[in-house]
Design an enzyme around this catalytic site. Structure first.
Site, PDB file in Angstrom:
ATOM      1  N   LYS A 115      43.968  45.500  47.140  1.00  0.00           N
ATOM      2  CA  LYS A 115      44.921  45.615  45.624  1.00  0.00           C
ATOM      3  C   LYS A 115      45.778  46.748  45.849  1.00  0.00           C
ATOM      4  O   LYS A 115      46.710  46.619  44.786  1.00  0.00           O
ATOM      5  CB  LYS A 115      43.735  45.278  44.488  1.00  0.00           C
ATOM      6  CG  LYS A 115      42.929  44.321  44.232  1.00  0.00           C
ATOM      7  CD  LYS A 115      43.941  42.887  43.637  1.00  0.00           C
ATOM      8  CE  LYS A 115      42.928  42.212  42.920  1.00  0.00           C
ATOM      9  NZ  LYS A 115      41.537  41.867  43.142  1.00  0.00           N
ATOM     10  N   LYS A 198      42.467  33.122  53.299  1.00  0.00           N
ATOM     11  CA  LYS A 198      41.463  32.251  52.028  1.00  0.00           C
ATOM     12  C   LYS A 198      42.403  31.873  51.013  1.00  0.00           C
ATOM     13  O   LYS A 198      43.074  31.887  50.653  1.00  0.00           O
ATOM     14  CB  LYS A 198      41.108  33.126  51.875  1.00  0.00           C
ATOM     15  CG  LYS A 198      40.430  33.552  49.541  1.00  0.00           C
ATOM     16  CD  LYS A 198      39.563  34.580  49.313  1.00  0.00           C
ATOM     17  CE  LYS A 198      40.433  35.667  48.116  1.00  0.00           C
ATOM     18  NZ  LYS A 198      38.835  35.804  47.518  1.00  0.00           N
ATOM     19  N   LYS A 201      44.013  32.301  43.665  1.00  0.00           N
ATOM     20  CA  LYS A 201      44.374  32.513  42.649  1.00  0.00           C
ATOM     21  C   LYS A 201      45.947  33.345  42.926  1.00  0.00           C
ATOM     22  O   LYS A 201      46.866  32.392  42.498  1.00  0.00           O
ATOM     23  CB  LYS A 201      44.314  32.332  41.570  1.00  0.00           C
ATOM     24  CG  LYS A 201      42.572  32.130  41.683  1.00  0.00           C
ATOM     25  CD  LYS A 201      42.374  32.864  39.928  1.00  0.00           C
ATOM     26  CE  LYS A 201      40.391  32.154  39.564  1.00  0.00           C
ATOM     27  NZ  LYS A 201      39.727  33.230  39.849  1.00  0.00           N
TER      28      LYS A 201
HETATM   29  P1  TYM Z   1      36.961  35.113  41.336  1.00  0.00           P
HETATM   30  O1  TYM Z   1      37.367  35.135  40.366  1.00  0.00           O
HETATM   31  O2  TYM Z   1      38.054  36.141  42.015  1.00  0.00           O
HETATM   32  O3  TYM Z   1      36.361  33.928  41.819  1.00  0.00           O
HETATM   33  C1  TYM Z   1      35.343  33.016  41.475  1.00  0.00           C
HETATM   34  C2  TYM Z   1      34.012  33.229  41.952  1.00  0.00           C
HETATM   35  O4  TYM Z   1      34.929  31.993  43.938  1.00  0.00           O
HETATM   36  C3  TYM Z   1      34.700  32.433  45.506  1.00  0.00           C
HETATM   37  N1  TYM Z   1      35.559  32.457  46.049  1.00  0.00           N
HETATM   38  C4  TYM Z   1      36.162  31.351  46.842  1.00  0.00           C
HETATM   39  N2  TYM Z   1      34.610  31.101  47.915  1.00  0.00           N
HETATM   40  C5  TYM Z   1      34.981  30.623  48.912  1.00  0.00           C
HETATM   41  N3  TYM Z   1      35.854  30.680  49.495  1.00  0.00           N
HETATM   42  C6  TYM Z   1      37.839  31.008  48.791  1.00  0.00           C
HETATM   43  N4  TYM Z   1      38.749  30.557  48.882  1.00  0.00           N
HETATM   44  C7  TYM Z   1      37.319  31.277  47.105  1.00  0.00           C
HETATM   45  N5  TYM Z   1      38.331  32.631  46.255  1.00  0.00           N
HETATM   46  C8  TYM Z   1      37.044  32.579  45.467  1.00  0.00           C
HETATM   47  C9  TYM Z   1      34.686  34.064  44.427  1.00  0.00           C
HETATM   48  O5  TYM Z   1      33.675  34.493  45.778  1.00  0.00           O
HETATM   49  C10 TYM Z   1      33.710  33.882  43.548  1.00  0.00           C
HETATM   50  O6  TYM Z   1      32.367  33.988  43.740  1.00  0.00           O
HETATM   51  N6  TYM Z   1      34.573  39.674  40.953  1.00  0.00           N
HETATM   52  C11 TYM Z   1      34.557  38.059  40.673  1.00  0.00           C
HETATM   53  C12 TYM Z   1      34.056  37.693  39.156  1.00  0.00           C
HETATM   54  C13 TYM Z   1      32.634  38.450  39.414  1.00  0.00           C
HETATM   55  C14 TYM Z   1      31.804  37.870  39.348  1.00  0.00           C
HETATM   56  C15 TYM Z   1      30.959  39.185  38.641  1.00  0.00           C
HETATM   57  C16 TYM Z   1      30.873  37.398  39.736  1.00  0.00           C
HETATM   58  C17 TYM Z   1      32.611  39.824  38.160  1.00  0.00           C
HETATM   59  N7  TYM Z   1      31.902  39.915  37.921  1.00  0.00           N
HETATM   60  C18 TYM Z   1      29.297  39.331  38.593  1.00  0.00           C
HETATM   61  C19 TYM Z   1      29.407  37.336  40.491  1.00  0.00           C
HETATM   62  C20 TYM Z   1      28.641  38.087  39.416  1.00  0.00           C
HETATM   63  C21 TYM Z   1      36.084  37.718  41.042  1.00  0.00           C
HETATM   64  O7  TYM Z   1      36.408  38.013  41.492  1.00  0.00           O
HETATM   65  O8  TYM Z   1      36.319  36.458  41.620  1.00  0.00           O
END
Ligand code: TYM
Length: 337
Positions: A115, A198, A201
């Site tokens: 980031k 990967k 978004k």
């Molecule tokens: P975020 O919003 O980036 O993604 C949400 C969930 O989707 C999974 N993910 C993927 N899994 C496999 N392949 C991909 N290409 C891929 N892109 C996204 C992420 O691993 C995630 O599970 N930090 C987290 C949000 C969060 C969170 C938490 C999660 C905040 N607090 C507490 C668990 C527990 C995030 O940015 O996810």
């Protein structure tokens, strides 16, 4: 169905539409886990503030994420579905956990470094302490399982570190040490269409397959996905681009179709155009029911409001109890006459 005692927490940032990475990496597991376990799922709107969204966009994005969660099959009667910002207790726990988080280790986090590289003009402290806020999300319900994709593994490791540090410091076993979870044994990483690592978004619209993509746009995107010159020798190793397409096929297409194209690759008769057409049709068929549900639910503002209020009540009950105990453990006590 009777629920186990295990508590599950996970969240998704409201920074764009839900894509196949989110679905296969996380949300598909949420839907299964809500049947048997005590689940808390939330929209991570505090986390999305690191990029300074404007207030109107933020509200719209949160709403859209909620609708998409519901369209994926999260049932607010079975799981507690809430907004992170409806739980100020999380912010309080975040403050406490920051006392056990060290600068050196936060600076080494891979997502922070990425980031910081991408937005050099906005390397704020929220970005640095992203893992402590995430740990607060999880520990506020004293969860032991966290369904996430592979990209979150390091954050989970840090959550365990903070839980352990707190427990050791106060000589307690109050916090469990939660683990990342996927129903298959491996955490998943769904690749993008642009040949990069990967699906994400923020990698640009052509990298990700979103659940609400229109069929025409979806077909176009997949037909444009990167390929290579084709295998020159039988059974040759795959380039990253082609391996990515096969990974997507594995989650979207029937096993016999995947087999057929793998055989064609191995004996050098594969036509990538045909493969992409097949993948596009399977992606359209897979996403169609989600798109319909998203449309239906978007119109139902009353229902969405009801879901948010119900989730907030249930989540706060659990969060309040944790904070009450944490304050007591730390030594914040009421003064009595
Ligand atoms: P975020 O919003 O980036 O993604 C949400 C969930 O989707 C999974 N993910 C993927 N899994 C496999 N392949 C991909 N290409 C891929 N892109 C996204 C992420 O691993 C995630 O599970 N930090 C987290 C949000 C969060 C969170 C938490 C999660 C905040 N607090 C507490 C668990 C527990 C995030 O940015 O996810």
């Amino acid at each position: 169905m009777k629920k186990t005692n295990e508590t599950v927490v996970s969240g998704v940032r409201p920074t764009g539409n839900i894509h196949l990475g989110n679905y296969f990496g996380a949300i598909r597991n949420f839907v299964k886990m809500q049947e048997e376990q005590n689940c808390f799922f939330f929209i991570a709107d505090y986390h999305s503030l690191t990029t300074h969204p404007n207030p109107k966009d933020l509200h719209g994005n949160v709403r859209r994420s909620l609708v998409e969660f519901l369209a994926c099959g999260i049932d607010p009667e079975k799981a507690t579905l809430y907004l992170q910002s409806d739980l100020p207790e999380t912010a309080e726990l975040y403050l406490f956990l920051n006392m056990y988080a060290y600068l050196g280790e936060l600076q080494k986090v891979v997502t922070f470094k990425e980031k910081a590289r991408k937005q050099p003009n906005n390397v704020n402290a929220g970005l640095l302490t992203y893992p402590t806020l995430m740990a607060a999300d999880i520990l506020i319900h004293r969860a032991s399982k966290v369904p996430v994709g592979k990209d979150q593994e390091q954050h989970l490791e840090m959550t365990r570190t903070y839980a352990r540090r707190f427990n050791n410091l106060y000589n307690t076993d109050f916090f469990p040490e939660p683990t990342a979870y996927n129903f298959g044994d491996q955490l998943i990483k769904i690749p993008g269409l642009d040949g990069s690592g990967k699906m994400g978004k923020s990698e640009g619209g052509n990298n990700a397959i979103f659940l609400n993509d229109e069929p025409k746009a979806l077909r176009k995107k997949i037909m444009r996905a990167k390929t290579d010159a084709g295998p020159q020798e039988k059974n040759s190793p795959m380039s990253v681009e082609i391996a990515n397409l096969f990974s997507l096929m594995e989650v979207l297409s029937k096993p016999e179709i995947v087999r057929q194209y793998k055989d064609a690759y191995n004996d050098c008769t594969i036509r990538y155009g045909d493969m992409k057409k097949q993948l596009a049709e399977d992606a359209v068929a897979f996403t169609a029911p989600f798109r319909e549900r998203i449309e239906e639910l978007s119109a139902d503002r009353k229902y969405i409001a009801k879901v948010v209020n119900m989730g907030k009540e249930k989540a706060r009950e659990s969060a309040r109890e944790t904070i009450r105990r944490v304050r007591e453990i730390i030594g914040f006590k009421a003064f009595t006459g």
